[in-house]
Design an enzyme around this catalytic site. Structure first.
Site, PDB file in Angstrom:
ATOM      1  N   ALA A 131       0.834  -1.206   0.000  1.00 21.86           N
ATOM      2  CA  ALA A 131       0.000   0.000   0.000  1.00 21.86           C
ATOM      3  C   ALA A 131       0.868   1.256   0.000  1.00 21.86           C
ATOM      4  O   ALA A 131       1.271   1.751   1.059  1.00 21.86           O
ATOM      5  CB  ALA A 131      -0.941  -0.016   1.208  1.00 21.86           C
ATOM      6  N   SER A 139       2.643   8.464  -9.216  1.00 17.27           N
ATOM      7  CA  SER A 139       4.020   8.525  -9.723  1.00 17.27           C
ATOM      8  C   SER A 139       4.918   9.292  -8.758  1.00 17.27           C
ATOM      9  O   SER A 139       6.070   8.921  -8.531  1.00 17.27           O
ATOM     10  CB  SER A 139       4.038   9.209 -11.088  1.00 17.27           C
ATOM     11  OG  SER A 139       3.403   8.378 -12.033  1.00 17.27           O
ATOM     12  N   GLU A 368       3.396  -0.243 -10.525  1.00 16.94           N
ATOM     13  CA  GLU A 368       4.799  -0.317 -10.061  1.00 16.94           C
ATOM     14  C   GLU A 368       5.706   0.661 -10.807  1.00 16.94           C
ATOM     15  O   GLU A 368       6.867   0.367 -11.094  1.00 16.94           O
ATOM     16  CB  GLU A 368       5.327  -1.753 -10.138  1.00 16.94           C
ATOM     17  CG  GLU A 368       4.702  -2.621  -9.065  1.00 16.94           C
ATOM     18  CD  GLU A 368       5.223  -4.025  -9.033  1.00 16.94           C
ATOM     19  OE1 GLU A 368       6.450  -4.193  -9.106  1.00 16.94           O
ATOM     20  OE2 GLU A 368       4.398  -4.942  -8.924  1.00 16.94           O
TER      21      GLU A 368
HETATM   22  N1  COS Z   1      16.533   2.388  -3.915  1.00 17.80           N
HETATM   23  C1  COS Z   1      16.851   2.932  -2.714  1.00 17.80           C
HETATM   24  N2  COS Z   1      16.762   4.241  -2.448  1.00 17.80           N
HETATM   25  C2  COS Z   1      16.348   5.043  -3.442  1.00 17.80           C
HETATM   26  C3  COS Z   1      16.018   4.559  -4.726  1.00 17.80           C
HETATM   27  C4  COS Z   1      16.120   3.165  -4.927  1.00 17.80           C
HETATM   28  N3  COS Z   1      15.806   2.622  -6.103  1.00 17.80           N
HETATM   29  N4  COS Z   1      15.653   5.594  -5.502  1.00 17.80           N
HETATM   30  C5  COS Z   1      15.747   6.690  -4.753  1.00 17.80           C
HETATM   31  N5  COS Z   1      16.161   6.349  -3.501  1.00 17.80           N
HETATM   32  C6  COS Z   1      16.392   7.238  -2.370  1.00 17.80           C
HETATM   33  C7  COS Z   1      17.275   8.397  -2.795  1.00 17.80           C
HETATM   34  O1  COS Z   1      18.643   8.059  -2.651  1.00 17.80           O
HETATM   35  C8  COS Z   1      16.843   9.467  -1.827  1.00 17.80           C
HETATM   36  O2  COS Z   1      17.491   9.240  -0.581  1.00 17.80           O
HETATM   37  P1  COS Z   1      18.071  10.483   0.269  1.00 17.80           P
HETATM   38  O3  COS Z   1      16.849  11.317   0.597  1.00 17.80           O
HETATM   39  O4  COS Z   1      18.665   9.803   1.448  1.00 17.80           O
HETATM   40  O5  COS Z   1      19.030  11.164  -0.649  1.00 17.80           O
HETATM   41  C9  COS Z   1      15.371   9.207  -1.629  1.00 17.80           C
HETATM   42  O6  COS Z   1      15.152   7.820  -1.963  1.00 17.80           O
HETATM   43  C10 COS Z   1      14.505  10.071  -2.503  1.00 17.80           C
HETATM   44  O7  COS Z   1      14.915   9.854  -3.844  1.00 17.80           O
HETATM   45  P2  COS Z   1      14.505  10.817  -5.025  1.00 17.80           P
HETATM   46  O8  COS Z   1      14.957  12.206  -4.700  1.00 17.80           O
HETATM   47  O9  COS Z   1      14.914  10.204  -6.312  1.00 17.80           O
HETATM   48  O10 COS Z   1      12.914  10.807  -4.876  1.00 17.80           O
HETATM   49  P3  COS Z   1      11.819  11.337  -5.808  1.00 17.80           P
HETATM   50  O11 COS Z   1      10.668  11.761  -4.993  1.00 17.80           O
HETATM   51  O12 COS Z   1      12.342  12.337  -6.796  1.00 17.80           O
HETATM   52  O13 COS Z   1      11.441   9.949  -6.559  1.00 17.80           O
HETATM   53  C11 COS Z   1      10.556   8.603  -8.290  1.00 17.80           C
HETATM   54  C12 COS Z   1      10.941   9.969  -7.784  1.00 17.80           C
HETATM   55  C13 COS Z   1       9.802   8.889  -9.584  1.00 17.80           C
HETATM   56  C14 COS Z   1      11.780   7.761  -8.578  1.00 17.80           C
HETATM   57  C15 COS Z   1       9.698   7.826  -7.276  1.00 17.80           C
HETATM   58  O14 COS Z   1       8.708   8.659  -6.734  1.00 17.80           O
HETATM   59  C16 COS Z   1       9.014   6.610  -7.894  1.00 17.80           C
HETATM   60  O15 COS Z   1       9.628   5.554  -8.108  1.00 17.80           O
HETATM   61  N6  COS Z   1       7.698   6.758  -8.181  1.00 17.80           N
HETATM   62  C17 COS Z   1       6.892   5.684  -8.682  1.00 17.80           C
HETATM   63  C18 COS Z   1       6.268   5.005  -7.513  1.00 17.80           C
HETATM   64  C19 COS Z   1       5.617   3.750  -7.931  1.00 17.80           C
HETATM   65  O16 COS Z   1       6.241   2.875  -8.508  1.00 17.80           O
HETATM   66  N7  COS Z   1       4.336   3.643  -7.596  1.00 17.80           N
HETATM   67  C20 COS Z   1       3.597   2.476  -7.829  1.00 17.80           C
HETATM   68  C21 COS Z   1       3.274   1.835  -6.520  1.00 17.80           C
HETATM   69  S1  COS Z   1       3.111   0.102  -6.589  1.00 17.80           S
HETATM   70  S2  COS Z   1       1.621  -0.229  -7.753  1.00 17.80           S
END
Ligand code: COS
Length: 391
Positions: A131, A139, A368
C-alpha cells in the site's frame, strides 16, 4: 512457450530450468484459455491457495522462513511470473502480489516480523498487499500524505491509500506513511494486519482485467511500533528497493503475455486461408512475426540481465530493472496488438484469449511505476553514471 535457447544463457542455473519446466507442467492444464467465471475474490483466493499448496509461493520468501531458496532470487521470481503470465494473468497477479506485499518484510523486517508473516505467505495461508499509492500520490510517491504519528510504543495511522491490489482479501498490508513526532523526519514502512481497528476497505472498484483492488482508509489505526520495517525515516527506501526487485518481474510477466500472443499469432495465421495461401505465407505476416519475436528476445535479455545483476552481482539494479519494465511492457503491448490484428475480428471477440491479453497487458505499463516514471529513473541513473557521479 519460453524460447528454450534463452534458458541456456549463463544468466540461469539448473534450478531455474527445473522451476520453469515444473511450473509449465503444473499451469498448462489449470489455466486454459485465460478465462475465469465467478467472483474475482474467490478466484484469487483459490489461486493463492493452489499456488501455496503446490509449493510455488515458496519462491516469494527466503528459505529460513519457509521459502525455496536462501534469499529472494530475482531470476526465479521472473521465471515464475513469465511462466504463469504465459497461461493466465490472474495467476501471475496472485503470485506477484505475495512477493510484492511481503518483499519489504523479507528485505527489511525484524526477525519476529519475518517469523510471523513469511511462512504463511509461502504456504498461501496469508495473502499480502503493498500500500503505497494515494489519490494524490501515484508517480510522485513522496507526495504521500498518510501520516504515522508516534505515540510511545505505538504509531497511529491516518490517511487514504488507493489502487491497492488485494484490498479486501489481504491478511496484511505493507503501508508507507509520513512520520510525525518520531526521532527523525521522513517516511516509515509498517506491516498492518487487515483486522487492525481503524483500517477499513472503503471502496472496491473494477479494472479492465479484473482482480481484487480498492481503497483503504486509516482512521486512528493504532499499531505497535514493532510492526515498523527498518529504521524510522527509511520507509521510502524500503518502498523503492522493493520496487527495484519487483519491477523486473513485471517485465517478466509482460514477456509471458507476449509469448502467448506470439504463439496464438503463429497458430492462427498457419491455419487461416487467404489469397490462395495461408496468412502465414504472406510476407507481411512474416514481417510481423519477425518483429514480435525480436521484441520478445530483447525483453527477455533486459529482464534477465536485471535479475542476474541483483542475484549474482549483488548490485543495486534501479536502472536495469526500470529498463526491463519499461521495454518489456511496452513491447508486449505492441506484440499483443499485432497478434490481435492478425486474428481479425476474432481477436476482439469477448472471451477470446487475445481479447483477454489485450486487457491484461494494459495495467502493466502503469503499475509499479508507469513507463514515464521508468524513463525518469533511467535518465537520472544514466546521467549519474555518465557524469561520474556514481564513482
Ligand atoms: N533504492 C533505494 N533508495 C532510493 C532509490 C532506490 N531505487 N531511488 C531513490 N532512492 C532514495 C534516494 O537516494 C533518496 O534518498 P536520500 O533522501 O537519502 O538522498 C530518496 O530515496 C529520494 O529519492 P529521489 O529524490 O529520487 O525521490 P523522488 O521523490 O524524486 O522519486 C521517483 C521519484 C519517480 C523515482 C519515485 O517517486 C518513484 O519511483 N515513483 C513511482 C512510484 C511507484 O512505482 N508507484 C507504484 C506503486 S506500486 S503499484
Amino acid at each position: 512457450m519460453f524460447n528454450p535457447e534463452i534458458l541456456e544463457l549463463p544468466f540461469f542455473n539448473e534450478g531455474h530450468r527445473t522451476l520453469h519446466d515444473g511450473l509449465h507442467a503444473w499451469a498448462r492444464p489449470r489455466f486454459a484459455h485465460r478465462t475465469h467465471v465467478g467472483d474475482v475474490d474467490a478466484l484469487c483466493q483459490g489461486i493463492v491457495r493452489d499456488l501455496g499448496q503446490a509449493g510455488w509461493l515458496r519462491y516469494t520468501v527466503p528459505e529460513a522462513f519457509g521459502g525455496a531458496l536462501p534469499e529472494l532470487d530475482s531470476r526465479s521470481l521472473c521465471v515464475a511470473r513469465q511462466t504463469l503470465g504465459y497461461y493466465d494473468g490472474l495467476a501471475d497477479f496472485a503470485f506477484a502480489m505475495q512477493g510484492l506485499g511481503s518483499g519489504p518484510i523479507a528485505l527489511f523486517g525484524s526477525d519476529a516480523l519475518k517469523r510471523s508473516y513469511l511462512p504463511k505467505v509461502a504456504t498461501g495461508e496469508a495473502i499480502a498487499a503493498f500500500a503505497l499509492s494515494e489519490p494524490d500520490a501515484g508517480s510522485d510517491a513522496a507526495a504521500m500524505t498518510t501520516r504515522a504519528t508516534r505515540r510511545g510504543a505505538a504509531y497511529r495511522l491516518n490517511g487514504v491509500k488507493t489502487w491497492i491490489s488485494n484490498a479486501g482479501i489481504a491478511d496484511f498490508y505493507t503501508v508507507f506513511a509520513r512520520l510525525e513526532g518520531d526521532e527523525v523526519e521522513g517516511f516509515g514502512a509498517f506491516v498492518v494486519d487487515a483486522n487492525a481497528p481503524g483500517l477499513s476497505v472503503s471502496e472496491r472498484f473494477d479494472v479492465c482485467a479484473p482482480h481484487p483492488i480498492g481503497t483503504l482508509t486509516f482512521t486512528d489505526c493504532e499499531i505497535p511500533a514493532t510492526q515498523r520495517l527498518a529504521n524510522p525515516g527509511q520507509g521510502f527506501k524500503v518502498a523503492l528497493q522493493n520496487l527495484d526487485v519487483f519491477r523486473a518481474s513485471v517485465g517478466a510477466a509482460a514477456l509471458g503475455f507476449a509469448e502467448a500472443a506470439l504463439d496464438l499469432a503463429i497458430d492462427r495465421s498457419a491455419s487461416r486461408s487467404m489469397f490462395g495461401a495461408t496468412l502465414l505465407d504472406l510476407q507481411m505476416t512474416q514481417a510481423a512475426i519477425g518483429d514480435m519475436s525480436t521484441e520478445i528476445d530483447a525483453s527477455a535479455l533486459l529482464v534477465y540481465r536485471a535479475a542476474w545483476e541483483r542475484d549474482v552481482r549483488k548490485q543495486r539494479t534501479t536502472r536495469s530493472a526500470a529498463m526491463a519494465k519499461l521495454f518489456a511492457t511496452e513491447a508486449a503491448q505492441r506484440v499483443i496488438d499485432r497478434s490481435l490484428q492478425l486474428h481479425g475480428g476474432l481477436g476482439v471477440r469477448v472471451g477470446h484469449p487475445l481479447e483477454m491479453l489485450y486487457r491484461e497487458i494494459r495495467a502493466l505499463r502503469i503499475y509499479e511505476g508507469a513507463t514515464e516514471v521508468q524513463q525518469v529513473v533511467i535518465a537520472r541513473e544514466t546521467i549519474k553514471t555518465r557524469t561520474g557521479e556514481n564513482q
